[in-house]
Design a protein around this motif. Sequence first.
Motif, short mmCIF file in Angstrom:
data_model
loop_
_atom_site.label_atom_id
_atom_site.label_comp_id
_atom_site.label_asym_id
_atom_site.label_seq_id
_atom_site.Cartn_x
_atom_site.Cartn_y
_atom_site.Cartn_z
N HIS A 18 0.93 -1.21 -0.07
CA HIS A 18 -0.04 -0.09 0.15
C HIS A 18 0.88 1.26 0.02
N SER A 19 0.30 2.31 -0.65
CA SER A 19 1.05 3.50 -0.69
C SER A 19 0.59 4.79 0.25
N LEU A 20 1.60 5.58 0.62
CA LEU A 20 1.04 6.82 1.22
C LEU A 20 1.60 7.97 0.32
N HIS A 21 0.53 8.87 0.17
CA HIS A 21 0.77 10.13 -0.95
C HIS A 21 0.02 11.29 -0.35
N ASP A 22 0.64 12.30 -0.15
CA ASP A 22 0.23 13.73 0.30
C ASP A 22 -0.77 13.33 1.87
N GLY A 23 -0.12 12.36 2.35
CA GLY A 23 -0.99 12.00 3.83
C GLY A 23 -1.96 11.01 3.71
N ALA A 24 -2.16 10.65 2.53
CA ALA A 24 -3.20 9.76 2.51
C ALA A 24 -2.70 8.40 2.12
N VAL A 25 -3.60 7.27 2.51
CA VAL A 25 -3.33 5.83 2.40
C VAL A 25 -3.77 5.58 0.91
N ILE A 26 -3.29 5.15 -0.05
CA ILE A 26 -3.48 4.90 -1.47
C ILE A 26 -3.61 3.25 -1.25
N PRO A 27 -4.83 2.52 -1.39
CA PRO A 27 -5.00 1.23 -1.44
C PRO A 27 -4.08 0.49 -2.76
N GLY A 28 -3.49 -0.50 -2.61
CA GLY A 28 -2.57 -1.28 -3.60
C GLY A 28 -3.31 -2.67 -3.77
N ALA A 29 -2.63 -3.55 -3.04
CA ALA A 29 -3.07 -5.01 -3.20
C ALA A 29 -2.48 -5.85 -2.06
N GLU A 30 -3.50 -6.78 -1.72
CA GLU A 30 -3.02 -7.65 -0.44
C GLU A 30 -3.54 -9.06 -0.50
N ILE A 31 -2.81 -10.10 0.44
CA ILE A 31 -3.64 -11.40 0.36
C ILE A 31 -3.57 -11.59 1.86
N ARG A 32 -4.83 -12.40 2.07
CA ARG A 32 -4.59 -13.07 3.57
C ARG A 32 -4.87 -14.37 3.25
N LEU A 33 -4.09 -15.46 3.64
CA LEU A 33 -4.31 -16.95 3.36
C LEU A 33 -4.09 -17.75 4.59
N GLU A 34 -5.11 -18.70 4.97
CA GLU A 34 -5.01 -19.34 6.04
C GLU A 34 -4.17 -20.64 5.52
N ALA A 35 -2.91 -20.49 5.82
CA ALA A 35 -1.95 -21.44 5.34
C ALA A 35 -0.97 -21.83 6.33
N PRO A 36 -1.23 -22.72 7.46
CA PRO A 36 -0.50 -22.77 8.61
C PRO A 36 0.83 -23.70 7.88
N ARG A 37 1.81 -23.39 8.41
CA ARG A 37 3.17 -24.27 7.95
C ARG A 37 3.47 -24.23 6.63
N GLU A 38 2.79 -23.14 5.95
CA GLU A 38 3.28 -22.97 4.39
C GLU A 38 3.78 -21.81 4.16
N SER A 39 4.31 -20.91 4.87
CA SER A 39 5.06 -19.80 4.95
C SER A 39 6.04 -19.98 4.18
N SER A 40 7.00 -21.04 4.46
CA SER A 40 8.26 -21.27 3.82
C SER A 40 8.17 -21.28 2.23
N THR A 41 7.09 -21.93 1.90
CA THR A 41 7.05 -22.19 0.25
C THR A 41 6.16 -21.17 -0.50
N ARG A 42 5.37 -20.44 0.27
CA ARG A 42 4.36 -19.55 -0.28
C ARG A 42 4.68 -17.92 -0.31
N LEU A 43 5.17 -17.65 0.90
CA LEU A 43 5.49 -16.16 1.16
C LEU A 43 6.12 -15.38 -0.07
N VAL A 44 7.14 -15.84 -0.34
CA VAL A 44 8.07 -15.19 -1.38
C VAL A 44 7.36 -14.86 -2.85
N ALA A 45 6.69 -16.33 -3.17
CA ALA A 45 5.84 -16.34 -4.25
C ALA A 45 4.99 -15.27 -4.17
N GLU A 46 4.18 -15.26 -3.09
CA GLU A 46 2.98 -14.09 -3.00
C GLU A 46 3.59 -12.76 -3.02
N ILE A 47 4.62 -12.42 -2.48
CA ILE A 47 5.42 -11.11 -2.72
C ILE A 47 5.45 -10.82 -4.17
#
Length: 226
Positions: A18-47
């Motif tokens: 997300h971005s900050l421009h002239d004091g306002a937050v500009i929405p970008g994109a994001e994800i929330r995954l329920e993925a216990p024990r999968e961060s090692s394989t998925r985090l970098v790819a999602e970024i």
Amino acid sequence: MNCLVIDCSTRWIICGIHSLHDGAVIPGAEIRLEAPRESSTRLVAEIGALVKRTGLRPDYILSALGPGSFTGLRIGVTTARDLSQLWNIPAAGIDTLTLYGWAVREHDSIEEPFALLFDGRQKRYYTKKITNDLFTTRDEIIVDLDPLEFESIGLSQVYVDDPSSLSLPERVRIRTIPPEALTARSFFETALKLDAFHPEKSWKDLIPVYIRDNPARPNQPASAAQ
């Protein structure tokens, strides 16, 4: 400022740009995954997918520092530290209980203080008092608490990630942390309110909050260790 937010403290992988421009937050994109024990394989790819989708190159990183899952926390903070060095950009960290607690407070419009609990296993809970003042919340001590000790906090309402594993006095209302409250944007906005972003901050400032001396040490009978 284009901020990459990373959190793998619990069973969710949460990241966004997300971005900050002239004091306002500009929405970008994001994800929330329920993925216990999968961060090692998925985090970098999602970024990588977020960077490609938004076309934004992060120039700051915000990382949740824990407490929480030892493995998820290690992967999330290590990834933030590595990307901060790779891209040569500053990084800031805030404890996860403050980020989650303030997100829940804003989402559910809570006015009175409450407690946020993470299951720390071995019948212990990482606990923090969430107040109606963000700076006070940040400064509250994180406690490694047994449920039998909960009344010492003097609060009547708790939010917990897994209520099925928790038993408290009847006067205490137990609520589940609403997943929809946990967003990279809410974490970014909390960090902005705390004035957490400074150009001199670096990956060296990202120090995980483990609470216990050795969170990887198994809890086993003395006879089993002989």
